[in-house]
Each structure stands twice: as C-alpha cells, then as structure tokens.
Design a protein around this motif. Structure first.
Motif, PDB file in Angstrom:
ATOM      1  N   HIS A 148     -17.143  -5.625  -8.661  1.00 58.87           N
ATOM      2  CA  HIS A 148     -17.007  -4.395  -9.461  1.00 58.87           C
ATOM      3  C   HIS A 148     -16.796  -3.177  -8.569  1.00 58.87           C
ATOM      4  CE1 HIS A 148     -17.568  -1.543 -12.716  1.00 58.87           C
ATOM      5  NE2 HIS A 148     -18.505  -0.931 -12.000  1.00 58.87           N
ATOM      6  N   ARG A 149     -17.558  -3.101  -7.483  1.00 58.72           N
ATOM      7  CA  ARG A 149     -17.389  -1.977  -6.560  1.00 58.72           C
ATOM      8  C   ARG A 149     -15.996  -1.986  -5.939  1.00 58.72           C
ATOM      9  NH1 ARG A 149     -21.742  -2.294  -2.166  1.00 58.72           N
ATOM     10  NH2 ARG A 149     -20.839  -0.276  -1.559  1.00 58.72           N
ATOM     11  N   PHE A 150     -15.546  -3.194  -5.566  1.00 59.36           N
ATOM     12  CA  PHE A 150     -14.215  -3.288  -4.969  1.00 59.36           C
ATOM     13  C   PHE A 150     -13.142  -2.928  -5.994  1.00 59.36           C
ATOM     14  CE2 PHE A 150     -10.400  -5.688  -3.739  1.00 59.36           C
ATOM     15  CZ  PHE A 150     -10.235  -5.212  -2.454  1.00 59.36           C
ATOM     16  N   GLN A 151     -13.334  -3.359  -7.241  1.00 59.87           N
ATOM     17  CA  GLN A 151     -12.352  -3.066  -8.282  1.00 59.87           C
ATOM     18  C   GLN A 151     -12.203  -1.569  -8.489  1.00 59.87           C
ATOM     19  OE1 GLN A 151     -10.438  -5.456  -9.961  1.00 59.87           O
ATOM     20  NE2 GLN A 151      -9.328  -3.622 -10.592  1.00 59.87           N
ATOM     21  N   GLU A 152     -13.304  -0.840  -8.411  1.00 60.75           N
ATOM     22  CA  GLU A 152     -13.243   0.616  -8.568  1.00 60.75           C
ATOM     23  C   GLU A 152     -12.402   1.238  -7.454  1.00 60.75           C
ATOM     24  OE1 GLU A 152     -17.322   1.799  -8.610  1.00 60.75           O
ATOM     25  OE2 GLU A 152     -17.471   1.694 -10.817  1.00 60.75           O
ATOM     26  N   ARG A 153     -12.588   0.752  -6.233  1.00 60.39           N
ATOM     27  CA  ARG A 153     -11.800   1.296  -5.116  1.00 60.39           C
ATOM     28  C   ARG A 153     -10.322   0.936  -5.271  1.00 60.39           C
ATOM     29  NH1 ARG A 153     -15.545   2.388  -0.785  1.00 60.39           N
ATOM     30  NH2 ARG A 153     -17.496   2.877  -1.869  1.00 60.39           N
ATOM     31  N   VAL A 154     -10.063  -0.315  -5.695  1.00 52.81           N
ATOM     32  CA  VAL A 154      -8.674  -0.741  -5.876  1.00 52.81           C
ATOM     33  C   VAL A 154      -8.000   0.073  -6.973  1.00 52.81           C
ATOM     34  CG1 VAL A 154      -7.182  -2.652  -6.588  1.00 52.81           C
ATOM     35  CG2 VAL A 154      -9.052  -3.066  -4.998  1.00 52.81           C
ATOM     36  N   ASP A 155      -8.740   0.358  -8.049  1.00 53.72           N
ATOM     37  CA  ASP A 155      -8.178   1.176  -9.132  1.00 53.72           C
ATOM     38  C   ASP A 155      -7.794   2.560  -8.624  1.00 53.72           C
ATOM     39  OD1 ASP A 155      -8.504  -0.886 -10.908  1.00 53.72           O
ATOM     40  OD2 ASP A 155     -10.381  -0.138 -11.746  1.00 53.72           O
ATOM     41  N   THR A 156      -8.625   3.109  -7.746  1.00 48.69           N
ATOM     42  CA  THR A 156      -8.316   4.421  -7.175  1.00 48.69           C
ATOM     43  C   THR A 156      -7.073   4.347  -6.298  1.00 48.69           C
ATOM     44  OG1 THR A 156     -10.667   4.999  -7.173  1.00 48.69           O
ATOM     45  CG2 THR A 156      -9.219   6.311  -5.770  1.00 48.69           C
ATOM     46  N   VAL A 157      -6.983   3.281  -5.478  1.00 52.64           N
ATOM     47  CA  VAL A 157      -5.795   3.092  -4.640  1.00 52.64           C
ATOM     48  C   VAL A 157      -4.547   3.000  -5.503  1.00 52.64           C
ATOM     49  CG1 VAL A 157      -4.619   1.498  -3.068  1.00 52.64           C
ATOM     50  CG2 VAL A 157      -7.043   1.992  -2.743  1.00 52.64           C
ATOM     51  N   LEU A 158      -4.622   2.201  -6.588  1.00 50.10           N
ATOM     52  CA  LEU A 158      -3.479   2.043  -7.478  1.00 50.10           C
ATOM     53  C   LEU A 158      -3.077   3.372  -8.107  1.00 50.10           C
ATOM     54  CD1 LEU A 158      -1.449   0.250  -8.971  1.00 50.10           C
ATOM     55  CD2 LEU A 158      -3.210  -0.167 -10.713  1.00 50.10           C
ATOM     56  N   SER A 159      -4.073   4.127  -8.552  1.00 54.35           N
ATOM     57  CA  SER A 159      -3.787   5.418  -9.183  1.00 54.35           C
ATOM     58  C   SER A 159      -3.096   6.375  -8.215  1.00 54.35           C
ATOM     59  CB  SER A 159      -5.096   6.039  -9.692  1.00 54.35           C
ATOM     60  OG  SER A 159      -4.881   7.344 -10.190  1.00 54.35           O
ATOM     61  N   GLN A 160      -3.603   6.448  -6.980  1.00 61.25           N
ATOM     62  CA  GLN A 160      -3.021   7.356  -5.992  1.00 61.25           C
ATOM     63  C   GLN A 160      -1.626   6.896  -5.570  1.00 61.25           C
ATOM     64  OE1 GLN A 160      -4.165  10.202  -5.257  1.00 61.25           O
ATOM     65  NE2 GLN A 160      -6.235  10.059  -6.081  1.00 61.25           N
ATOM     66  N   GLN A 161      -1.446   5.589  -5.424  1.00 61.10           N
ATOM     67  CA  GLN A 161      -0.135   5.095  -5.017  1.00 61.10           C
ATOM     68  C   GLN A 161       0.901   5.246  -6.128  1.00 61.10           C
ATOM     69  OE1 GLN A 161      -0.821   1.095  -3.512  1.00 61.10           O
ATOM     70  NE2 GLN A 161      -1.070   1.872  -1.432  1.00 61.10           N
ATOM     71  N   LEU A 162       0.471   5.095  -7.393  1.00 62.79           N
ATOM     72  CA  LEU A 162       1.395   5.329  -8.504  1.00 62.79           C
ATOM     73  C   LEU A 162       1.799   6.793  -8.575  1.00 62.79           C
ATOM     74  CD1 LEU A 162      -0.073   3.094 -11.371  1.00 62.79           C
ATOM     75  CD2 LEU A 162       2.049   2.759 -10.088  1.00 62.79           C
ATOM     76  N   ARG A 163       0.840   7.670  -8.288  1.00 61.95           N
ATOM     77  CA  ARG A 163       1.175   9.104  -8.279  1.00 61.95           C
ATOM     78  C   ARG A 163       2.196   9.397  -7.184  1.00 61.95           C
ATOM     79  NH1 ARG A 163      -3.842  13.037  -8.201  1.00 61.95           N
ATOM     80  NH2 ARG A 163      -4.073  11.929 -10.195  1.00 61.95           N
ATOM     81  N   MET A 164       2.001   8.802  -6.007  1.00 63.67           N
ATOM     82  CA  MET A 164       2.967   8.989  -4.930  1.00 63.67           C
ATOM     83  C   MET A 164       4.313   8.378  -5.303  1.00 63.67           C
ATOM     84  SD  MET A 164       2.694   7.813  -0.918  1.00 63.67           S
ATOM     85  CE  MET A 164       2.814   6.068  -1.316  1.00 63.67           C
ATOM     86  N   ALA A 165       4.281   7.207  -5.957  1.00 68.28           N
ATOM     87  CA  ALA A 165       5.528   6.552  -6.356  1.00 68.28           C
ATOM     88  C   ALA A 165       6.301   7.399  -7.363  1.00 68.28           C
ATOM     89  CB  ALA A 165       5.224   5.177  -6.947  1.00 68.28           C
ATOM     90  N   ARG A 166       5.601   8.064  -8.271  1.00 67.98           N
ATOM     91  CA  ARG A 166       6.280   8.924  -9.251  1.00 67.98           C
ATOM     92  C   ARG A 166       6.966  10.094  -8.561  1.00 67.98           C
ATOM     93  NH1 ARG A 166       1.659   7.731 -12.475  1.00 67.98           N
ATOM     94  NH2 ARG A 166       0.619   9.629 -11.738  1.00 67.98           N
ATOM     95  N   GLN A 167       6.257  10.710  -7.616  1.00 66.22           N
ATOM     96  CA  GLN A 167       6.844  11.828  -6.876  1.00 66.22           C
ATOM     97  C   GLN A 167       8.062  11.362  -6.078  1.00 66.22           C
ATOM     98  OE1 GLN A 167       5.972  14.943  -7.060  1.00 66.22           O
ATOM     99  NE2 GLN A 167       3.866  15.008  -7.798  1.00 66.22           N
ATOM    100  N   THR A 168       7.906  10.209  -5.420  1.00 65.00           N
ATOM    101  CA  THR A 168       8.994   9.688  -4.604  1.00 65.00           C
ATOM    102  C   THR A 168      10.195   9.292  -5.452  1.00 65.00           C
ATOM    103  OG1 THR A 168       7.407   8.868  -2.973  1.00 65.00           O
ATOM    104  CG2 THR A 168       9.609   7.917  -2.916  1.00 65.00           C
ATOM    105  N   ALA A 169       9.922   8.596  -6.554  1.00 66.40           N
ATOM    106  CA  ALA A 169      11.018   8.120  -7.407  1.00 66.40           C
ATOM    107  C   ALA A 169      11.787   9.284  -8.020  1.00 66.40           C
ATOM    108  CB  ALA A 169      10.463   7.213  -8.500  1.00 66.40           C
ATOM    109  N   THR A 170      11.056  10.324  -8.445  1.00 64.48           N
ATOM    110  CA  THR A 170      11.733  11.489  -9.032  1.00 64.48           C
ATOM    111  C   THR A 170      12.646  12.146  -8.006  1.00 64.48           C
ATOM    112  OG1 THR A 170       9.836  11.869 -10.489  1.00 64.48           O
ATOM    113  CG2 THR A 170      11.381  13.695 -10.204  1.00 64.48           C
TER     114      THR A 170
END
Length: 596
Positions: free
Chosen positions: A235-257
């Motif tokens: 569960h602790r690891f999943q929380e960190r992974v979710d944060t990584v995914l959220s931040q990387q998706l935000r970067m991907a949106r900026q990059t893709a645009t």
C-alpha cells in the motif's frame, strides 16, 4: 576528470547548473567540433537531393530524358546517400561517445564526491534519493548531451541548409510566405519551456521518493515477512507509484502539447506552400521541377522542427536533472583538513582526551560531558555503560567521524583536528556495532581493509578472529558469497568477519565497538587472547556491554548519561562498589542462572 566549483554568489542555481555542463563541453570542444562539422557536411550533402529531383523533373517534363541522364541522376542520388550516411554516422558516433563518457564521469564524480562528505550528510539524506540522482538524473543529462545535441545540430544544420536552398534555388516569395507560421515556434518555446522543466523536476522528485521507499522495504524484507505486513508495504509503495504516475502524466501532457504545436505550424506551412506554389506553377511563374523541389525542401524543414521540439523537451528535463546534480555537487563536508596541519609522523597510539562538553552539530543538547582519560601505546581501554550513554559517540571523535572541540582529543600529543584526515584514519582500525559486510565473498570482505592482502594474510586474520574453521566448512571456503550485509552468516560470524578485517589492517589503534556481543563466551576468550597476542605495543579500545570482554583492560571507564562517572582497572572498580561493580555482579548472576 573534471571538477567544477560552483560557489559564485552572482550565479543562481540554474546558471550554475548550465555552467557545469558547459565547462564539460568546452573541455572537449575538439571532439564536438569534429562531430558538428561532420553533421554539417552531412546536411549540406542531403539537401542536394530535392534540387537533383527537381532538375530531373524538369528534364522529364521537357521530354529530354534518356538512359544516360537517368543513370547520371541515379548515381548522384546514390552518392548523396552514401556521403550523408558516412558523415552523419561519424557525427552521431562522436557525440554519442562523449555523452557516454559524460555519464561515466558524472557518476564517478558523484561517488567520489559522496566519499568526501561526512556521516552527518548521509544521516539527513535517503539512500534511495541519492541512487536516483546517480541513475535517472545522470541519464537525463547524458541523453541531452548525446541524443539531444545530435538531434539539435542535425535539425539546425538541416533547417538552415534547406532554407538556403529554398531561397536560392526556388523562389524567394514562396519561401518567405510559407515559413511565416514557423516563426511562432520560439514563442512556444518561451511559454512551454519552464513548464516542462518544472514538471520534469517534480517527476524526478517523486521517483526519488519511490526509490527511497523501495530501498527501505527491500532492506526490511525479513521484518515485513515475519510480521505479515506485505499488505502495508504494498500500500505504501502503491501511494508512491501513484504520485510518480501523476507527475509523469502531467509532464507528458506538457510535452505532448508542445510537441504537437510544432508539426501543426509545419503543416500550415505545407498548406500555404501547396496553395501558393500551385498557383505559381499553374500561372507558369515557376517551373514544375522547382515546385516539386520546393515541396521536398519544405518536408525537410518540417522534420527538423519536430526534432527541435523533442530536443527542447529533452533539454528542459536535463536542465531540471542538472540542477539537482549541481545541488549535490555543491555540498561540502564540515569535517575537512585544517589549513595548518601537524607534521606527518608515524602514529604510535598514545591517546589523551580532555573533553568538557560535546554536542552534535545539529543539536543543542550535550551528549558527552566531563570526559578525561589517557591511554598509552600498547594499553587496552575498556568503555562500558548503558545503551545511549555515549560510548560510540566518544570513540567516533578519534577518527573525526564527528569533530571534537579544539584541544580536547589528542593522539601522540597532537590535536586530532590538526592531523591530516587520511593519516589519522589510516592509523585506526574501527569495527562498528553492526560490523557491516559487503555482498561479496567472505575473503574479499576480510581483505577490504588492505587492498594488496595475500590469501595467507587473510587466513591468518580469520584465525585470530576465530572464524577460520567455520569458513572452511563452507563449500567454497573464502570464496563463499555471503549476500547483502552478510545475510548468509550468523550474527556471531558477521562480527568475527568484521574483526578479522580489522586485524588484517593492523593499525596502531584498534576500536571494537560492542562487536563481541553475538559470540559465545569461549569464542570471546579466544578473540581476547588473540588481541593480547597481536596487539602488543598497539592501542586497543573495546566498547562492551558484557564486562568479561573488558576485564583484562589496563583502564576501564564507565559512562552514565554521557558523563564519565568511574575509571580504573577491573579490580579497582570492583573495590569501588559503584556502577561497574553492580553491573558485573548482575551479569555474573545471570550467567549462573543460565548455566543452571
């Protein structure tokens, strides 16, 4: 090896980070000049293709083609392809090679830099975060310096060459009108650049957090399994992974645009070229071959624009990583050699401590008070006391793991603060409480303290530490790999392996920090006997909870809440009837109860 100092107060962190990278490029400018010239020549060669095809189209339209003409133009295109491949390959290889060398140098420099920092720094920083710097941040910089520079130089040279050919071999008006949408690209760079950089930095920080938790969980895997807490860890690891995914998706949106806007401008340019160029061709203001060549040139222009977009994103991510690396490399140890050092001499081992008070650098609470004792060369000092009484802290002042106050700790009459760190620490063998072992063979663990140790020397040290016979029972003997932190060994075997490593170094001062606690009484006696044998004329300090380990010592000091409350030989302390005598009586009683 390059070493860059970044302490200029007039430069902010971003400027310092970019200067760090620029200093490397400048130091290897010869390689980069060859690489860029090769790519430039390659692009000058490749932009001849549309012009050749345009001329071939004009000949086709005029009905002037024959076998000789087809053969000549085909050969020209083949030569252009070969020339481009050779020169572009040279440029790619050179730049890629320098990128890999930069990656190697950065990681080596990081490790060497970390080795210079004090333990206080590592107490404040997580290992997972540091590993993320060494892996992901360095890799991001390497990709920018190799792939990024390759793409950038290729794109710029191709763009300039194509535009030059468009203006000089087709028509000025058509070229000028068609490239108008491309002029918006710099505005996109200014707008999206900082956003991509910020998103990248946050993504890297979340990766560091995840790596830190992973390293911690793997280290504690036996505890997690023994307590059936796998669900909590997941569960602790999943929380960190979710944060990584959220931040990387935000970067991907900026990059893709950002990346989608650049080809959009190129597509608009292409539409303008088709409409206006078609009109000029239909009205016979330009030849059909010129129009064909122009469309091919425009296609060449759109491709480097897309590459520039990729490179800018890569540079923004690398900039965030480089900033983080620059912060790391800017850290300095608070424990360093003084400007004036005592003349280097052969250290004998006389120790004199006159410490009124000591507190950790980041604390206001004293941990040691009123400590005073002297130990002569060849003598043994025992240090005892309850857990948390300051025993380990006291011995850590000798090799300056923590810096003592000036004029409080002396070796051979020299203030340790005025002695060279390398000379001081080379004269001390230190076995810490955990007796840390590396995940390699048991022989290499023992030989770690002496790089040129022979097998005979390693075996002799193992015999003195009473671990030799047990090592021979392993299927591969001294070549047995003991796993991470010596997981294949028992607690007592770990301690004796660490002691053997200290015996092998054979330094004038030996510190054993409660490293006999996991061995039985008989093994303890054999090790103490070995100490008496091999430590003649050398100073030994033994920290112990089990008083039998220090009973033979020439001087025993008793610490209580950081204060030295008693000192003397075993017999003197027993006659005193104080803390030491009560501890000894209690341990004797426990031993009798256990024996019965």
């Amino acid at each position: 090896m390059f070493v860059i100092e970044n302490n200029d107060p007039n430069l902010d962190r971003q400027e310092q980070a970019m200067r760090l990278l620029w200093e490397y490029i400048k130091g290897h400018k010869g390689y980069y000049v060859v690489s860029f010239l090769s790519i430039l020549i390659a692009e000058v060669i490749t932009v001849q293709s549309p012009n050749v095809i345009g001329r071939f189209t004009d000949l086709l339209q005029a009905g002037k083609l024959n076998f000789g003409v087809v053969e000549r133009y085909s050969l020209l295109l083949v030569l252009i392809a070969i020339g481009y491949t050779v020169f572009y390959g040279i440029g790619q290889f050179r730049t890629g090679m320098m990128g890999r060398q930069l990656e190697y140098l950065f990681r080596r420099h990081l490790f060497l830099h970390w080795e210079t920092l004090s333990t206080t720094y590592f107490n404040k920083r997580s290992i997972g975060d540091l590993l993320n710097h060494a892996m992901n941040d360095v890799q991001a910089v390497r990709q920018a310096i190799s792939q990024g520079l390759n793409q950038l130089s290729n794109a710029i040279f191709l763009l300039c060459s194509a535009l030059f050919m468009m203006f000089h071999t087709v028509t000025f008006r058509l070229t000028l009108v068609s490239i108008l949408p491309i002029l918006f690209v710099p505005l996109f760079v200014v707008w999206f650049g900082p956003r991509v950089r910020t998103a990248s930095r946050r993504a890297q920080e979340s990766l560091s957090s995840m790596t830190d938790l992973s390293e911690e969980s793997f280290s504690a895997i036996r505890l997690i399994k023994a307590t059936a807490n796998e669900g909590v860890a997941v569960h602790r690891f999943q929380e960190r992974v979710d944060t990584v995914l959220s931040q990387q998706l935000r970067m991907a949106r900026q990059t893709a645009t950002f990346q989608s806007l650049i080809p959009l401008m190129g597509s608009i340019s292409f539409v303008i070229a088709l409409a206006y160029g078609g009109y000029l061709t239909v009205t016979h203001q330009i030849l059909l071959g010129s129009f064909v060549a122009f469309t091919l040139y425009l296609a060449l222009v759109i491709n480097p624009l897309q590459q520039i977009g990729n490179v800018i994103n890569s540079f923004q991510r690398a900039s965030a990583s480089l900033l983080r690396l620059n912060v790391l490399l800017g850290e300095r140890s608070e424990i360093v050699d003084q400007s004036t050092l005592a003349e280097p001499t052969s250290i004998q081992g006389d120790i004199d401590v006159r410490l009124s008070v000591f507190q950790y650098p980041d604390s206001d609470t004293p941990v040691l008070k009123e400590i005073a004792f002297s130990v002569k060369r060849g003598e043994t000092l025992g240090i005892v006391g309850q857990t948390g009484s300051g025993k380990s802290t006291l011995v850590n002042l000798l090799p300056r793991i923590y810096d003592p106050p000036p004029a409080t700790v002396f070796i051979d009459g020299h203030d340790v603060r005025n002695m060279g760190l390398a000379d001081l620490r080379n004269a001390i063998s230190y076995v810490p409480q955990d007796g840390f072992l590396f995940s390699t063979s048991i022989g290499q663990n023992i030989g770690f303290s002496k790089g040129d140790a022979t097998l005979d020397e390693i075996e002799r040290a193992a015999q003195l530490a009473s671990i030799y016979n047990e090592i021979l029972e392993f299927s591969k003997g001294f070549d047995t790999v003991i796993g991470e932190r010596g997981v294949a060994l028992s607690g007592g075997q770990k301690q004796r392996t660490a002691i053997a490593r200290a015996f092998l170094k054979d330094a004038p001062i030996l510190i054993l920090d409660d490293c006999l606690s996991a061995v039985d009484m008989n093994t303890e006696k054999r090790i103490i006997s070995s100490l008496n044998e091999v430590r003649e004329n050398r100073t030994t300090i033994i920290i112990a909870h089990r008083l039998s380990a220090v009973r033979h010592a020439d001087l025993i000091i008793v610490l209580d809440d950081g204060v030295m409350v008693e000192s003397g030989t075993h017999d003197e302390l027993m006659e005193l009837g104080g803390i030491y005598a009560r501890m000894y009586a209690l341990q004797q009683h426990d031993s009798e109860v256990t024996a019965n």
